[in-house]
Design an enzyme around this catalytic site. Structure first.
Site, PDB file in Angstrom:
ATOM      1  N   ARG A 225      31.966  13.049  50.701  1.00  0.00           N
ATOM      2  CA  ARG A 225      30.527  12.613  51.817  1.00  0.00           C
ATOM      3  C   ARG A 225      29.470  12.616  51.950  1.00  0.00           C
ATOM      4  O   ARG A 225      28.782  12.632  50.825  1.00  0.00           O
ATOM      5  CB  ARG A 225      30.947  14.560  52.268  1.00  0.00           C
ATOM      6  CG  ARG A 225      30.372  14.584  53.336  1.00  0.00           C
ATOM      7  CD  ARG A 225      30.810  13.575  54.474  1.00  0.00           C
ATOM      8  NE  ARG A 225      29.666  13.969  55.960  1.00  0.00           N
ATOM      9  CZ  ARG A 225      30.715  13.816  57.654  1.00  0.00           C
ATOM     10  NH1 ARG A 225      31.685  12.888  57.136  1.00  0.00           N
ATOM     11  NH2 ARG A 225      29.692  14.271  58.142  1.00  0.00           N
TER      12      ARG A 225
ATOM     13  N   GLU B 110      42.249  48.664  48.027  1.00  0.00           N
ATOM     14  CA  GLU B 110      42.467  49.482  47.133  1.00  0.00           C
ATOM     15  C   GLU B 110      41.069  49.918  46.584  1.00  0.00           C
ATOM     16  O   GLU B 110      40.074  49.960  45.653  1.00  0.00           O
ATOM     17  CB  GLU B 110      42.660  48.178  45.286  1.00  0.00           C
ATOM     18  CG  GLU B 110      43.742  47.786  45.875  1.00  0.00           C
ATOM     19  CD  GLU B 110      44.475  47.365  44.730  1.00  0.00           C
ATOM     20  OE1 GLU B 110      43.870  47.123  43.241  1.00  0.00           O
ATOM     21  OE2 GLU B 110      45.904  46.370  44.810  1.00  0.00           O
TER      22      GLU B 110
ATOM     23  N   THR C 162      36.839  50.567  49.242  1.00  0.00           N
ATOM     24  CA  THR C 162      35.748  49.849  49.441  1.00  0.00           C
ATOM     25  C   THR C 162      35.085  49.535  48.855  1.00  0.00           C
ATOM     26  O   THR C 162      35.445  49.808  47.145  1.00  0.00           O
ATOM     27  CB  THR C 162      35.949  50.437  51.565  1.00  0.00           C
ATOM     28  OG1 THR C 162      35.094  51.631  50.605  1.00  0.00           O
ATOM     29  CG2 THR C 162      36.485  50.948  52.176  1.00  0.00           C
ATOM     30  N   SER C 163      34.139  48.666  48.944  1.00  0.00           N
ATOM     31  CA  SER C 163      33.492  48.352  48.050  1.00  0.00           C
ATOM     32  C   SER C 163      32.440  49.545  47.960  1.00  0.00           C
ATOM     33  O   SER C 163      31.850  50.038  46.955  1.00  0.00           O
ATOM     34  CB  SER C 163      31.755  47.506  49.020  1.00  0.00           C
ATOM     35  OG  SER C 163      32.312  46.277  48.430  1.00  0.00           O
TER      36      SER C 163
ATOM     37  N   LEU D  44      50.023  54.336  48.719  1.00  0.00           N
ATOM     38  CA  LEU D  44      49.199  56.034  48.454  1.00  0.00           C
ATOM     39  C   LEU D  44      48.135  55.998  50.313  1.00  0.00           C
ATOM     40  O   LEU D  44      48.294  56.831  50.631  1.00  0.00           O
ATOM     41  CB  LEU D  44      47.488  55.787  47.976  1.00  0.00           C
ATOM     42  CG  LEU D  44      46.372  56.338  47.672  1.00  0.00           C
ATOM     43  CD1 LEU D  44      47.113  58.090  47.275  1.00  0.00           C
ATOM     44  CD2 LEU D  44      45.050  56.008  47.183  1.00  0.00           C
TER      45      LEU D  44
HETATM   46  N1  CAA Z   1      39.481  57.352  37.566  1.00  0.00           N
HETATM   47  C1  CAA Z   1      40.617  57.857  36.583  1.00  0.00           C
HETATM   48  N2  CAA Z   1      40.207  59.640  37.401  1.00  0.00           N
HETATM   49  C2  CAA Z   1      39.922  59.457  38.332  1.00  0.00           C
HETATM   50  C3  CAA Z   1      39.033  58.421  39.058  1.00  0.00           C
HETATM   51  C4  CAA Z   1      39.048  57.049  38.261  1.00  0.00           C
HETATM   52  N3  CAA Z   1      38.779  56.328  39.020  1.00  0.00           N
HETATM   53  N4  CAA Z   1      38.780  58.816  40.387  1.00  0.00           N
HETATM   54  C5  CAA Z   1      38.695  59.861  40.854  1.00  0.00           C
HETATM   55  N5  CAA Z   1      39.549  60.385  39.688  1.00  0.00           N
HETATM   56  C6  CAA Z   1      40.128  62.062  39.321  1.00  0.00           C
HETATM   57  C7  CAA Z   1      39.040  62.707  39.031  1.00  0.00           C
HETATM   58  O1  CAA Z   1      38.139  62.766  38.009  1.00  0.00           O
HETATM   59  C8  CAA Z   1      39.694  63.940  39.172  1.00  0.00           C
HETATM   60  O2  CAA Z   1      40.140  65.109  38.324  1.00  0.00           O
HETATM   61  P1  CAA Z   1      39.827  66.426  37.948  1.00  0.00           P
HETATM   62  O3  CAA Z   1      40.502  66.705  38.704  1.00  0.00           O
HETATM   63  O4  CAA Z   1      41.247  66.276  36.669  1.00  0.00           O
HETATM   64  O5  CAA Z   1      38.306  66.491  37.135  1.00  0.00           O
HETATM   65  C9  CAA Z   1      40.333  63.406  40.413  1.00  0.00           C
HETATM   66  O6  CAA Z   1      40.499  62.155  40.244  1.00  0.00           O
HETATM   67  C10 CAA Z   1      39.627  63.770  41.983  1.00  0.00           C
HETATM   68  O7  CAA Z   1      38.113  63.710  41.451  1.00  0.00           O
HETATM   69  P2  CAA Z   1      37.403  63.559  43.309  1.00  0.00           P
HETATM   70  O8  CAA Z   1      36.564  65.004  42.895  1.00  0.00           O
HETATM   71  O9  CAA Z   1      35.760  62.428  42.840  1.00  0.00           O
HETATM   72  O10 CAA Z   1      38.357  63.190  44.212  1.00  0.00           O
HETATM   73  P3  CAA Z   1      37.310  62.112  46.242  1.00  0.00           P
HETATM   74  O11 CAA Z   1      38.194  63.275  46.713  1.00  0.00           O
HETATM   75  O12 CAA Z   1      35.683  63.184  46.035  1.00  0.00           O
HETATM   76  O13 CAA Z   1      37.791  61.162  46.001  1.00  0.00           O
HETATM   77  C11 CAA Z   1      38.024  59.013  45.064  1.00  0.00           C
HETATM   78  C12 CAA Z   1      37.244  60.474  44.702  1.00  0.00           C
HETATM   79  C13 CAA Z   1      37.615  58.141  44.466  1.00  0.00           C
HETATM   80  C14 CAA Z   1      36.514  58.980  46.584  1.00  0.00           C
HETATM   81  C15 CAA Z   1      38.565  58.427  45.946  1.00  0.00           C
HETATM   82  O14 CAA Z   1      39.427  59.281  46.754  1.00  0.00           O
HETATM   83  C16 CAA Z   1      39.270  57.148  45.933  1.00  0.00           C
HETATM   84  O15 CAA Z   1      39.400  56.533  45.112  1.00  0.00           O
HETATM   85  N6  CAA Z   1      39.587  57.095  46.910  1.00  0.00           N
HETATM   86  C17 CAA Z   1      39.804  55.332  47.481  1.00  0.00           C
HETATM   87  C18 CAA Z   1      41.593  55.257  47.067  1.00  0.00           C
HETATM   88  C19 CAA Z   1      41.427  53.628  47.612  1.00  0.00           C
HETATM   89  O16 CAA Z   1      41.263  52.922  46.567  1.00  0.00           O
HETATM   90  N7  CAA Z   1      43.450  53.754  48.227  1.00  0.00           N
HETATM   91  C20 CAA Z   1      43.354  52.454  47.743  1.00  0.00           C
HETATM   92  C21 CAA Z   1      44.918  52.614  48.593  1.00  0.00           C
HETATM   93  S1  CAA Z   1      45.662  51.499  47.234  1.00  0.00           S
HETATM   94  C22 CAA Z   1      46.235  49.389  47.626  1.00  0.00           C
HETATM   95  O17 CAA Z   1      45.294  49.441  48.700  1.00  0.00           O
HETATM   96  C23 CAA Z   1      47.061  48.910  47.382  1.00  0.00           C
HETATM   97  C24 CAA Z   1      47.674  47.705  48.203  1.00  0.00           C
HETATM   98  O18 CAA Z   1      48.568  47.842  48.758  1.00  0.00           O
HETATM   99  C25 CAA Z   1      46.324  46.471  48.201  1.00  0.00           C
END
Ligand code: CAA
Length: 379
Positions: A268, A363, A365-366, A125
């Site tokens: 210790r 996955e 940030t905080s 992602l």
């Molecule tokens: N569960 C289910 N659906 C969710 C959700 C969740 N936790 N968070 C958002 N959505 C859905 C919303 O309901 C919305 O759906 P609809 O349009 O159908 O209503 C849609 O997603 C968009 O939501 P937002 O308008 O709130 O979107 P946003 O642009 O404001 O972003 C965010 C929301 C929570 C900040 C999101 O962008 C996010 O989670 N960002 C962080 C991404 C992340 O965790 N990246 C980590 C990479 S993976 C990784 O690290 C793996 C590895 O290798 C270890």
């Protein structure tokens, strides 16, 4: 309310504990120093069923509940957080997403070897310009007949070079915002797909983190997961489970450091008695144990909610937010309890302290966890 674990959950926890002590502990310091992926140990984890724990047995999985998965993640993470992040990504981000939303053909072809660990998966992602702001995907997937042509770069991909199956999130229609994002299964052998640079990291140094490049990579349309435009929802739903895996990893890092500090404090001696007899150390141990127990309860509750089919997005974000904070605080204190010995590699706690930091970053940030939690509060 029953806080007792079932016999099966206890057996899974104990098996993970035994495996971690016998197979992961030897060599963990060297693997950290050399930034070496625990390939042999991950292969064994697959054979023992730790890489597809919750997958239905009809797809070669263990058919276990999420509580068992959290317990196993804690035990593996106590010893080797590099092995446990591989386990977490394969179970939560790759197997879960495929099992929930894949077609029968996709499950036969991709989920089955992933569930046994014969193949390892990665979840793609993040991009150079899209970490927290996951909707700003620049990787594109353009339809061309019965294929999609993928172009772009993914960053910080766990299992980047070890994986042979990649779930890739890409933009199929940039005019539609997050509704124009789709998800694809990309085979390692795909022409135009290249594994890029390996990251030289502060912690989880044995984990295999790479960038990935797609240059006109031709992916069959049958490898799309769900409909066009479903990719962002797919990623968010998958991340709810992923965050719980990382919460359990943070819990394990904290409890591993605590157990080392407790044992060391009894051995210790200073000022004529074991340091565990000094109140300054007792207070630290009491704080550590209390915070760890609270983190464990949040993790188990979120896992239980997932097993009940409830909406657990807020619960998993709370578990990750809190457990990762506890991992940071407890590992710093564990180094302090060890004094000078804590600052050298041989005593393990300095590694756990470095490993802890990533749990507040990947996955989500905080700060992202707080966004997810507050969305739930305000809904
Ligand atoms: N569960 C289910 N659906 C969710 C959700 C969740 N936790 N968070 C958002 N959505 C859905 C919303 O309901 C919305 O759906 P609809 O349009 O159908 O209503 C849609 O997603 C968009 O939501 P937002 O308008 O709130 O979107 P946003 O642009 O404001 O972003 C965010 C929301 C929570 C900040 C999101 O962008 C996010 O989670 N960002 C962080 C991404 C992340 O965790 N990246 C980590 C990479 S993976 C990784 O690290 C793996 C590895 O290798 C270890």
């Amino acid at each position: 309310m029953n806080f007792e674990l079932t016999e099966e959950q206890i057996a899974v926890r104990d098996a993970a504990r035994e495996f971690a002590k016998a197979e992961l502990l030897p060599g963990v310091i060297d693997r950290d120093t050399e930034a070496k992926f625990p390939a042999e140990q991950v292969k064994q984890m697959g054979e023992l069923g730790f890489l597809g724990m919750m997958v239905d047995p009809k797809y070669n999985g263990g058919g276990m509940d999420t509580v068992s998965y959290v317990l196993a993640m804690e035990e593996i993470s106590k010893i080797d957080a590099s092995a446990s992040v591989c386990m977490s990504v394969n179970n939560s981000l790759v197997c879960w997403g495929l099992e929930k939303y894949g077609t029968e053909e996709q499950k036969e072809k991709y989920l089955k070897p992933l569930a046994t660990g014969e193949k390892i998966g990665a979840f793609c992602l993040s991009e150079p310009e899209a970490g927290s702001d996951a909707t700003s995907q620049s990787t594109s997937a353009e339809r061309s007949g019965d294929h999609y042509i993928l172009n772009g770069t993914k960053n910080w991909i766990t299992n980047g070079n070890t994986a042979s199956i990649y779930l890739v999130i890409a933009q199929t229609d940039s005019s539609k915002g997050h509704k124009g994002i789709s998800a694809f299964i990309v085979d390692r052998e795909t022409e135009g797909f290249v594994v890029g640079r390996k990251e030289d990291k502060l912690g989880i140094r044995g984990s295999d983190t790479h960038s990935l490049m797609f240059s006109d990579a031709k992916v069959p349309a049958e490898n799309r997961i769900g409909d066009e435009g479903f990719g962002f929802t797919f990623a968010m739903e998958t991340l709810n489970g992923g965050r719980l895996g990382i919460a359990a990893q943070a819990l394990g890092i904290a409890s591993g450091a605590y157990e080392l500090a407790l044992a060391y404090s009894k051995e210790r001696k200073a000022f004529g008695k074991p340091i565990s007899q000094h109140q300054a150390i007792q207070f630290k141990l009491a704080d550590m144990a209390t915070e760890i127990e609270a983190a464990r309860l949040l993790c188990i509750k979120a896992a239980w909610m997932k097993d009940q089919g409830m909406d657990y997005s807020q619960a998993s974000a709370m578990a990750k937010l809190y457990a990762s904070k506890v991992a940071m605080e407890v590992t710093v204190e564990a180094v302090q309890v060890h004094g000078g010995y804590g600052y050298v590699k041989e005593y393990h706690v300095e590694r756990l302290m470095r490993d802890a930091k990533i749990t507040q970053i990947y996955e989500g940030t905080s700060e992202i966890q707080k966004i997810v939690i507050s969305r739930g509060l305000l809904r």
